[in-house]
Design a protein around this motif. Sequence first.
Motif, PDB file in Angstrom:
ATOM      1  N   LYS A 126       0.855  -1.179   0.000  1.00  0.00           N
ATOM      2  CA  LYS A 126       0.000   0.000   0.000  1.00  0.00           C
ATOM      3  C   LYS A 126       0.900   1.240   0.000  1.00  0.00           C
ATOM      4  O   LYS A 126       1.757   1.392   0.866  1.00  0.00           O
ATOM      5  N   VAL A 127       0.727   2.080  -1.003  1.00  0.00           N
ATOM      6  CA  VAL A 127       1.546   3.291  -1.115  1.00  0.00           C
ATOM      7  C   VAL A 127       0.956   4.374  -0.231  1.00  0.00           C
ATOM      8  O   VAL A 127      -0.179   4.839  -0.450  1.00  0.00           O
ATOM      9  N   LEU A 128       1.712   4.755   0.793  1.00  0.00           N
ATOM     10  CA  LEU A 128       1.267   5.795   1.722  1.00  0.00           C
ATOM     11  C   LEU A 128       1.658   7.193   1.237  1.00  0.00           C
ATOM     12  O   LEU A 128       1.063   8.185   1.646  1.00  0.00           O
ATOM     13  N   GLY A 129       2.650   7.257   0.380  1.00  0.00           N
ATOM     14  CA  GLY A 129       3.092   8.550  -0.153  1.00  0.00           C
ATOM     15  C   GLY A 129       4.485   8.429  -0.771  1.00  0.00           C
ATOM     16  O   GLY A 129       5.187   7.441  -0.570  1.00  0.00           O
ATOM     17  N   PHE A 130       4.839   9.418  -1.530  1.00  0.00           N
ATOM     18  CA  PHE A 130       6.192   9.431  -2.116  1.00  0.00           C
ATOM     19  C   PHE A 130       6.574  10.883  -2.427  1.00  0.00           C
ATOM     20  O   PHE A 130       5.702  11.749  -2.611  1.00  0.00           O
ATOM     21  N   THR A 131       7.861  11.105  -2.437  1.00  0.00           N
ATOM     22  CA  THR A 131       8.407  12.415  -2.854  1.00  0.00           C
ATOM     23  C   THR A 131       9.548  12.157  -3.836  1.00  0.00           C
ATOM     24  O   THR A 131      10.211  11.121  -3.756  1.00  0.00           O
ATOM     25  N   ASN A 132       9.732  13.083  -4.733  1.00  0.00           N
ATOM     26  CA  ASN A 132      10.895  12.988  -5.631  1.00  0.00           C
ATOM     27  C   ASN A 132      11.397  14.397  -5.927  1.00  0.00           C
ATOM     28  O   ASN A 132      10.606  15.348  -6.018  1.00  0.00           O
ATOM     29  N   LYS A 133      12.725  14.506  -6.034  1.00  0.00           N
ATOM     30  CA  LYS A 133      13.352  15.796  -6.290  1.00  0.00           C
ATOM     31  C   LYS A 133      14.585  15.593  -7.150  1.00  0.00           C
ATOM     32  O   LYS A 133      15.366  14.658  -6.921  1.00  0.00           O
ATOM     33  N   VAL A 134      14.765  16.470  -8.141  1.00  0.00           N
ATOM     34  CA  VAL A 134      15.910  16.392  -9.058  1.00  0.00           C
ATOM     35  C   VAL A 134      16.958  17.407  -8.626  1.00  0.00           C
ATOM     36  O   VAL A 134      16.639  18.563  -8.323  1.00  0.00           O
ATOM     37  N   TYR A 135      18.220  16.961  -8.595  1.00  0.00           N
ATOM     38  CA  TYR A 135      19.340  17.827  -8.211  1.00  0.00           C
ATOM     39  C   TYR A 135      20.308  17.960  -9.388  1.00  0.00           C
ATOM     40  O   TYR A 135      20.482  17.015 -10.161  1.00  0.00           O
ATOM     41  N   ASN A 136      20.941  19.127  -9.474  1.00  0.00           N
ATOM     42  CA  ASN A 136      21.970  19.371 -10.489  1.00  0.00           C
ATOM     43  C   ASN A 136      23.353  19.316  -9.845  1.00  0.00           C
ATOM     44  O   ASN A 136      23.530  19.767  -8.715  1.00  0.00           O
ATOM     45  N   ASN A 137      24.311  18.771 -10.595  1.00  0.00           N
ATOM     46  CA  ASN A 137      25.702  18.749 -10.141  1.00  0.00           C
ATOM     47  C   ASN A 137      26.579  19.095 -11.342  1.00  0.00           C
ATOM     48  O   ASN A 137      26.667  18.323 -12.293  1.00  0.00           O
ATOM     49  N   ASP A 138      27.220  20.268 -11.298  1.00  0.00           N
ATOM     50  CA  ASP A 138      27.994  20.750 -12.447  1.00  0.00           C
ATOM     51  C   ASP A 138      29.455  20.304 -12.416  1.00  0.00           C
ATOM     52  O   ASP A 138      30.243  20.710 -13.248  1.00  0.00           O
ATOM     53  N   LYS A 139      29.840  19.452 -11.466  1.00  0.00           N
ATOM     54  CA  LYS A 139      31.263  19.137 -11.282  1.00  0.00           C
ATOM     55  C   LYS A 139      31.699  17.840 -11.947  1.00  0.00           C
ATOM     56  O   LYS A 139      32.864  17.508 -11.925  1.00  0.00           O
ATOM     57  N   GLY A 140      30.806  17.094 -12.520  1.00  0.00           N
ATOM     58  CA  GLY A 140      31.219  15.826 -13.099  1.00  0.00           C
ATOM     59  C   GLY A 140      30.401  15.462 -14.315  1.00  0.00           C
ATOM     60  O   GLY A 140      29.507  16.202 -14.742  1.00  0.00           O
ATOM     61  N   LEU A 141      30.735  14.299 -14.873  1.00  0.00           N
ATOM     62  CA  LEU A 141      30.002  13.815 -16.044  1.00  0.00           C
ATOM     63  C   LEU A 141      28.564  13.481 -15.658  1.00  0.00           C
ATOM     64  O   LEU A 141      27.618  13.808 -16.373  1.00  0.00           O
ATOM     65  N   ILE A 142      28.398  12.788 -14.517  1.00  0.00           N
ATOM     66  CA  ILE A 142      27.061  12.485 -14.012  1.00  0.00           C
ATOM     67  C   ILE A 142      26.585  13.730 -13.263  1.00  0.00           C
ATOM     68  O   ILE A 142      26.951  13.970 -12.120  1.00  0.00           O
ATOM     69  N   ASN A 143      25.782  14.535 -13.941  1.00  0.00           N
ATOM     70  CA  ASN A 143      25.448  15.851 -13.391  1.00  0.00           C
ATOM     71  C   ASN A 143      23.988  15.989 -12.971  1.00  0.00           C
ATOM     72  O   ASN A 143      23.532  17.084 -12.647  1.00  0.00           O
TER      73      ASN A 143
END
Length: 203
Positions: free
Chosen positions: A132-149
Amino acid sequence: MKVINRIDDYFYKKSPKDTMMVYLMILVVIGFVVFYFLLPQAKNYRDTQMNIYIKTKSQLVSLKTKRNVLNAQIITLRKKIKNLILEKTALKKQKDFYDELANLLDFVQFNQYKWGEFVKDLVKNAKKEGLKVLGFTNKVYNNDKGLINKKMEINLNVSGAYKNLLYLIYQYEDLRDLLRIEGITIDKNKNFKVKFTLYGYEK
């Protein structure tokens, strides 16, 4: 011809002493002309030529010095150009390497719609596994210091059997996406909180 004969007659009529005096007078006159007229002109000419020589010699020394300085600058610039060419070659190789790496990682390229579908499917799959899904949150972050940004953190709150939660997690083990399960916690009501982190890159 008559003039020459007259001059000859004049000298023949003179005594050797008088002739010597005439010659001496002629020499004195010639000496006077040379001393007062020709000698100063010759001295001026010599001084002028000497000044030109000194000036030319000075200019030659100056030009040689400038030439040596320019040669040293040319050598320095050639070394700099050589170093820049080497640096350019190294940077090109590095760029080619990263481009090739990026091409290999196309499957983790950031796409907001794809990542949105991932969150949506996560909720659907949790329900399919009997949670049973009680809730969820999601947030996107930026990182300018590497290839995986780019990264997205997803916090999913569910309730249900622990084995059902494990089945849900197993579904995401073999994904090609750079997904990491950061942690699982359980509260006093036996509700689970799972933290997922999805990594990607944006060109």
